[in-house]
Write a protein that holds these residues in place. Sequence first.
Motif, mmCIF file in Angstrom:
data_model
loop_
_atom_site.group_PDB
_atom_site.id
_atom_site.type_symbol
_atom_site.label_atom_id
_atom_site.label_comp_id
_atom_site.label_asym_id
_atom_site.label_seq_id
_atom_site.Cartn_x
_atom_site.Cartn_y
_atom_site.Cartn_z
ATOM 1 N N PHE A 1 -5.247 14.537 4.074
ATOM 2 C CA PHE A 1 -4.238 14.418 4.121
ATOM 3 C C PHE A 1 -4.602 14.347 2.750
ATOM 4 O O PHE A 1 -3.938 13.161 1.949
ATOM 5 C CB PHE A 1 -3.812 13.410 4.595
ATOM 6 N N ALA A 2 -4.718 15.819 1.217
ATOM 7 C CA ALA A 2 -5.236 15.364 0.118
ATOM 8 C C ALA A 2 -3.615 14.815 -0.279
ATOM 9 O O ALA A 2 -1.945 15.387 0.667
ATOM 10 C CB ALA A 2 -5.551 16.623 -0.577
ATOM 11 N N ARG A 3 -3.384 14.125 -1.344
ATOM 12 C CA ARG A 3 -1.855 13.331 -2.012
ATOM 13 C C ARG A 3 -1.481 14.505 -2.995
ATOM 14 O O ARG A 3 -1.912 15.981 -2.889
ATOM 15 C CB ARG A 3 -2.538 12.394 -3.299
ATOM 16 N N ILE B 1 1.440 -1.328 0.059
ATOM 17 C CA ILE B 1 -0.087 0.062 0.037
ATOM 18 C C ILE B 1 0.941 1.085 -0.463
ATOM 19 O O ILE B 1 0.544 2.322 -0.671
ATOM 20 C CB ILE B 1 -1.058 0.238 0.646
ATOM 21 N N ARG B 2 2.540 0.984 0.510
ATOM 22 C CA ARG B 2 2.942 2.399 0.672
ATOM 23 C C ARG B 2 3.372 3.072 -0.797
ATOM 24 O O ARG B 2 2.955 3.845 -1.497
ATOM 25 C CB ARG B 2 4.507 2.347 2.080
ATOM 26 N N ASP C 1 0.780 4.118 -2.493
ATOM 27 C CA ASP C 1 0.808 5.213 -2.668
ATOM 28 C C ASP C 1 1.671 6.021 -3.465
ATOM 29 O O ASP C 1 1.628 7.036 -4.272
ATOM 30 C CB ASP C 1 0.843 5.820 -1.389
ATOM 31 N N GLU D 1 -9.746 4.048 1.689
ATOM 32 C CA GLU D 1 -10.250 5.233 2.331
ATOM 33 C C GLU D 1 -8.765 5.780 2.096
ATOM 34 O O GLU D 1 -7.818 6.826 2.134
ATOM 35 C CB GLU D 1 -10.291 5.251 3.608
ATOM 36 N N ILE D 2 -7.869 4.628 2.027
ATOM 37 C CA ILE D 2 -6.258 5.436 2.335
ATOM 38 C C ILE D 2 -5.705 6.234 1.066
ATOM 39 O O ILE D 2 -5.259 6.731 0.780
ATOM 40 C CB ILE D 2 -5.262 4.409 2.660
ATOM 41 N N LEU D 3 -5.611 4.722 -0.215
ATOM 42 C CA LEU D 3 -5.222 5.393 -1.215
ATOM 43 C C LEU D 3 -6.058 6.235 -2.496
ATOM 44 O O LEU D 3 -6.184 6.588 -2.860
ATOM 45 C CB LEU D 3 -5.031 4.193 -2.271
ATOM 46 N N ARG E 1 -14.742 10.145 -1.350
ATOM 47 C CA ARG E 1 -13.916 10.059 -0.394
ATOM 48 C C ARG E 1 -13.629 10.211 1.154
ATOM 49 O O ARG E 1 -14.632 11.085 2.240
ATOM 50 C CB ARG E 1 -12.760 11.898 -0.779
ATOM 51 N N ASP F 1 -10.584 -0.077 3.661
ATOM 52 C CA ASP F 1 -9.683 0.105 4.141
ATOM 53 C C ASP F 1 -8.869 0.961 2.987
ATOM 54 O O ASP F 1 -8.121 2.163 3.383
ATOM 55 C CB ASP F 1 -8.849 -0.030 5.550
ATOM 56 N N LEU G 1 -5.655 -5.726 6.041
ATOM 57 C CA LEU G 1 -6.946 -4.793 5.503
ATOM 58 C C LEU G 1 -8.091 -5.685 4.844
ATOM 59 O O LEU G 1 -8.172 -6.095 3.796
ATOM 60 C CB LEU G 1 -5.510 -3.681 5.296
ATOM 61 N N PHE H 1 -9.855 10.468 6.229
ATOM 62 C CA PHE H 1 -8.297 10.689 5.516
ATOM 63 C C PHE H 1 -7.707 11.179 4.717
ATOM 64 O O PHE H 1 -7.036 12.004 4.754
ATOM 65 C CB PHE H 1 -8.340 8.996 5.716
ATOM 66 N N LYS I 1 -9.547 13.031 2.977
ATOM 67 C CA LYS I 1 -9.460 14.908 2.911
ATOM 68 C C LYS I 1 -8.805 15.930 3.790
ATOM 69 O O LYS I 1 -8.658 16.770 3.149
ATOM 70 C CB LYS I 1 -11.290 15.506 3.298
#
Lengths: 269, 92
Positions: A264-266, A149-150, A153, A199-201, A257, A196, A192, A260, A262
């Motif tokens: 921490f926008a990429r 996942i990291r 991202d 939401e994270i990606l 979205r 999850d 996960l 999370f 919202k």
Amino acid sequence: MAKVLVVTSGKGGVGKTTSTAALGAALAQSGQKVAMIDFDVGLRNLDLIMGAERRVVYDLINVIKGDAKIEQALIKDKRIETLSLLPASQTRDKDNLTDEGVARVIEGLREKFDWIICDSPAGIERGATLAMRHADVAVVVTNPEVSSIRDSDRIIGMLDSKTEKAEKGEQVEKHLLLTRYDAARAQRGEILKVEDVLEILSIPLLAIIPESTEVLRSSNLGAPVTLGSPNSAPARAYLEAVRKLQGETAVEVQKQRGLFSKLFARRAA
Amino acid sequence: MSLFNFFKRNTTSAPVARERLQVLLAHERTIVGGGESDLVAILREEIMAVIAKHLAVPQDKVQIKMDRGASVSTLEVDIEIPAAIAGLRPAA
């Protein structure tokens, strides 16, 4: 005019090549003309997964260097007429993988095919950046596991900044392909959950490919899973993914979205 | 640690993974790449200076995030004002 699709992930071993083969075969089965390009120079494997390892004569580097014409290097699949493969070279002459050479190859293929699928190598080095360079659509292959996942991202950040589309101020269409997913383990809280990861990606979900022995069995036999065992759960998921890719604008799978994303926008990677 | 987790005998590791990733990626998205994060740093510093003129708000209660969209970009400034300060000056 072809659509260019990159299958990418950052992390190795998550299922990029397997997914390239399965998506490519499924698209070709639906009548589309498909060319798959292996960008993993030095460690090619798409030929093996496709069962074409003994038919490789010329490769991507040969075409870039002008040793062979693209028509000579493309390997036509024996099972599906509209499916072709451009293998990577097995020698370590990565220096020959140039920006301008890749652009020329893709430009040449764009006129002859409906889809060009670029199988990215792992990592964020030149092979990976060149594989995504010309993409219109990206399939980000991710396992429900922290390191995958990291890395995904990071790759999403690169898709938003290092591609031709991004430089023109446009967006590469990004899709998440969650592979090796075990719903029972997710339910027990051991891995996960889909929600999850989404939401994270915060990119839309294309499909969930369940963990299955059929994937390995098909690889052993040199067939994409969509051809090797078309009724298995992973094959059906890949077929569903292809339907979504084709009817893209009709079915928008964008999840709302989460809090999370919202907060921490990429930003560009 | 909630009561719910207590009854589940702490066997679920996925929520921990989720939390660790959220913290890590929020951080990595800011530092990787440079350029824009410099701008955020400058804005943060100047906005802090303006706030400090009027309110005594701790540094860590001010969150500044920049979101680049295709057509619109946004700058989010989230300031948490401690109850002690807020209580002194009720909204007019």
